[in-house]
Design an enzyme around this catalytic site. Structure first.
Site, short mmCIF file in Angstrom:
data_model
loop_
_atom_site.label_atom_id
_atom_site.label_comp_id
_atom_site.label_asym_id
_atom_site.label_seq_id
_atom_site.Cartn_x
_atom_site.Cartn_y
_atom_site.Cartn_z
N LEU A 1 -5.24 -7.26 -6.76
CA LEU A 1 -4.92 -8.37 -7.65
C LEU A 1 -6.11 -9.14 -8.21
CD1 LEU A 1 -1.65 -9.77 -6.04
CD2 LEU A 1 -1.92 -8.17 -7.94
N ASN B 1 -7.11 2.20 -12.50
CA ASN B 1 -6.04 1.30 -12.05
C ASN B 1 -4.69 1.89 -12.43
OD1 ASN B 1 -4.83 -1.23 -11.17
ND2 ASN B 1 -4.56 -1.75 -13.34
N ASP C 1 -6.13 -5.02 -17.36
CA ASP C 1 -5.20 -4.01 -17.88
C ASP C 1 -5.58 -3.52 -19.27
OD1 ASP C 1 -3.66 -4.40 -15.56
OD2 ASP C 1 -2.62 -6.08 -16.49
N ILE D 1 -11.99 -7.17 -11.61
CA ILE D 1 -13.18 -6.47 -11.12
C ILE D 1 -14.42 -7.07 -11.79
CG2 ILE D 1 -14.33 -4.21 -11.01
CD1 ILE D 1 -11.86 -4.52 -9.18
N ASN E 1 1.38 3.13 -2.57
CA ASN E 1 0.60 4.08 -3.37
C ASN E 1 -0.60 4.58 -2.58
OD1 ASN E 1 1.48 4.47 -6.34
ND2 ASN E 1 1.87 2.30 -5.92
N GLY F 1 0.78 -1.23 0.00
CA GLY F 1 0.00 0.00 0.00
C GLY F 1 0.81 1.29 0.00
N HIS G 1 -0.85 0.59 -13.50
CA HIS G 1 -0.10 -0.59 -13.92
C HIS G 1 1.37 -0.20 -14.08
CE1 HIS G 1 0.36 -4.58 -15.59
NE2 HIS G 1 1.17 -4.05 -16.50
N GLU H 1 5.12 6.31 -9.78
CA GLU H 1 3.74 6.10 -9.30
C GLU H 1 3.42 7.09 -8.18
OE1 GLU H 1 2.90 1.47 -10.31
OE2 GLU H 1 3.70 1.87 -8.33
C1 GRF Z 1 2.25 -0.90 -7.97
O1 GRF Z 1 3.48 -1.07 -8.60
C2 GRF Z 1 1.14 -0.81 -8.97
O2 GRF Z 1 1.55 -0.37 -10.22
C3 GRF Z 1 0.68 -2.23 -9.08
O3 GRF Z 1 0.83 -2.76 -7.80
C4 GRF Z 1 1.87 -2.09 -7.11
C5 GRF Z 1 1.36 -1.72 -5.75
O4 GRF Z 1 2.41 -1.27 -4.95
N1 GRF Z 1 -0.64 -2.30 -9.65
P1 GRF Z 1 2.17 -0.67 -3.51
O5 GRF Z 1 1.47 -1.74 -2.67
O6 GRF Z 1 1.31 0.55 -3.66
O7 GRF Z 1 3.53 -0.35 -3.00
#
Ligand code: GRF
Length: 191
Positions: free
Chosen positions: A88, A105, A148, A91, A17, A15, A107, A177
């Site tokens: 993961l 999302n 995706d 949806i 992000n 988490g 990616h 990100e």
């Molecule tokens: C990210 O690299 C995102 O692109 C992918 O999953 C990862 C999540 O990373 N979909 P985090 O848990 O936010 O560190």
């Protein structure tokens, strides 16, 4: 007085992000992170939810895919936008139909390359390195019923260096990100 827009973040992992997004919106006048949703009861993102006192919802496969996709819980939390940040599971179409163009999302590669079922985390970065790509990057896109696949909102790139390991590339991608995701979410919500 404007009505707050309520975001649910769906995440299965650490988490990082989610943390950036929560931080970005914590004093926002009309956007609120109202719910953290995870399919993993021990996901790091749930500790972050606790730290920021954001309600969480742990979901189960049966109800998500064959029940009502937790629509009633999302409605009770007045969710009107969904952000997938390392979530993961696919949806279900019931959820896509309830939130048309309101699920996005991130990616960790330049779609349409290196996406699809099984292309997540280190699998993505290793495939990019194996193919001797000179650059990779991030893609933020709307979610449809294929992995995706939905229309692309934003992409930006970073180099793939000659001796990169999957971890090196993952770290470089994470920086991108963390820099862009919350800002793009805000732009989507202000459209
Ligand atoms: C990210 O690299 C995102 O692109 C992918 O999953 C990862 C999540 O990373 N979909 P985090 O848990 O936010 O560190």
């Amino acid at each position: 007085m404007s009505v707050k827009k309520h975001i649910a973040i769906f995440a299965s992992g650490t988490g990082t992000n989610a943390r950036k997004i929560i931080d970005h919106f914590k004093n926002h006048s009309d956007i609120k992170i109202a719910l953290i949703v995870s399919n993993k009861p021990d996901a790091g993102v749930l500790k972050i939810a606790k730290e920021f006192q954001i309600p969480n919802l742990i979901i189960e496969k049966e109800k998500f895919f064959r029940g009502d996709a937790y629509l009633s819980e999302l409605k009770s939390a007045q969710i009107n936008f969904i952000v997938l940040a390392g979530f993961l599971w696919k949806i279900p179409s019931a959820l896509i139909a309830a939130y048309p163009n309101k699920i996005i999302n991130i990616h960790p590669a330049l779609l349409p390359k290196y996406g699809g079922k099984g292309m997540y985390g280190h699998f993505v970065h290793e495939a990019v390195i194996q193919s001797k790509e000179k650059e990779s990057g991030i893609t933020i896109h709307y979610v449809d019923d294929k992995y995706d696949h939905g229309s692309i909102i934003f992409q930006t790139t970073c180099p793939v260096l000659i001796n990169d390991t999957g971890d090196d590339l993952a770290n470089r991608i994470h920086v991108l990100e963390h820099e862009h995701f919350a800002k793009i979410i805000e732009e989507c919500l202000q459209k």
